[in-house]
Design a protein around this motif. Structure first.
Motif, PDB file in Angstrom:
ATOM      1  N   LEU A 156       0.959  -1.099   0.018  1.00 47.40           N
ATOM      2  CA  LEU A 156       0.096  -0.067  -0.065  1.00 47.40           C
ATOM      3  C   LEU A 156       0.969   1.243  -0.044  1.00 47.40           C
ATOM      4  O   LEU A 156       1.755   1.558   0.897  1.00 47.40           O
ATOM      5  CB  LEU A 156      -0.761  -0.036   1.152  1.00 47.40           C
ATOM      6  CG  LEU A 156      -1.715   1.157   1.435  1.00 47.40           C
ATOM      7  CD1 LEU A 156      -2.882   0.969   0.293  1.00 47.40           C
ATOM      8  CD2 LEU A 156      -2.785   0.943   2.787  1.00 47.40           C
ATOM      9  N   TYR A 191      -2.878   0.636  -4.024  1.00 49.05           N
ATOM     10  CA  TYR A 191      -2.328  -0.916  -4.128  1.00 49.05           C
ATOM     11  C   TYR A 191      -1.467  -0.840  -5.078  1.00 49.05           C
ATOM     12  O   TYR A 191      -1.640  -0.398  -6.526  1.00 49.05           O
ATOM     13  CB  TYR A 191      -3.315  -1.777  -4.184  1.00 49.05           C
ATOM     14  CG  TYR A 191      -4.126  -2.077  -3.006  1.00 49.05           C
ATOM     15  CD1 TYR A 191      -3.826  -2.218  -1.859  1.00 49.05           C
ATOM     16  CD2 TYR A 191      -5.672  -1.910  -3.230  1.00 49.05           C
ATOM     17  CE1 TYR A 191      -4.793  -2.374  -0.648  1.00 49.05           C
ATOM     18  CE2 TYR A 191      -6.658  -1.953  -2.233  1.00 49.05           C
ATOM     19  CZ  TYR A 191      -6.286  -2.088  -1.001  1.00 49.05           C
ATOM     20  OH  TYR A 191      -6.904  -2.458   0.116  1.00 49.05           O
ATOM     21  N   MET A 219      -3.671  -8.648  -2.401  1.00 42.75           N
ATOM     22  CA  MET A 219      -3.507  -7.346  -3.289  1.00 42.75           C
ATOM     23  C   MET A 219      -4.057  -7.339  -4.681  1.00 42.75           C
ATOM     24  O   MET A 219      -4.538  -6.455  -5.324  1.00 42.75           O
ATOM     25  CB  MET A 219      -2.039  -6.962  -2.926  1.00 42.75           C
ATOM     26  CG  MET A 219      -1.788  -5.723  -3.515  1.00 42.75           C
ATOM     27  SD  MET A 219      -1.141  -4.541  -2.659  1.00 42.75           S
ATOM     28  CE  MET A 219      -1.081  -4.936  -0.579  1.00 42.75           C
TER      29      MET A 219
END
Length: 125
Positions: free
Chosen positions: A14, A20, A113
């Protein structure tokens, strides 16, 4: 054209600007080939009006980049393949990045992610 390279460095994080980011590079310090994919946590009206309210992908430089330009992304045990929509990346139809499993320190976080960035474009095999 199908591109294939081996990543010797991978990041998934992050960022400071609330995005992301997953990045693959052939070399950490002397990078020649790379893929980055990124998605902001929030989009403003300008992002939406410009069609930037999706993931961003870039291969090697900004001339091979764009928003929401993959048909799908297939994640396998030691590689990831980005299938590019026709005409979106200067003749490139796919980019496959192979890597050693030990480059991923937390596989659950890595997969989450990718899923948060790519949504239903991600296929895990």
């Amino acid at each position: 054209m199908e591109i294939k390279f081996t990543a010797n460095h991978i990041v998934y994080e992050l960022t400071e600007d609330n995005s992301y980011l997953v990045g693959y590079a052939d070399d950490k310090n002397d990078t020649e080939e790379y893929v980055i994919i990124e998605r902001a946590l929030e989009f403003d009206e300008q992002d939406i009006s410009l069609g930037m309210n999706s993931y961003y992908i870039e291969y090697t430089d900004q001339s091979n980049s764009g928003y929401d330009i993959c048909n799908n992304v297939i994640l396998r045990q030691n590689e990831i393949t980005f299938s590019v929509k026709n005409g979106q990346m200067d003749g490139i139809t796919s980019v496959t990045v192979a890597y050693k499993e030990n480059l991923i320190k937390d596989i659950k976080e890595y997969r989450k992610m990718l899923s948060d960035i790519l949504g239903d474009r991600l296929i895990i095999e």
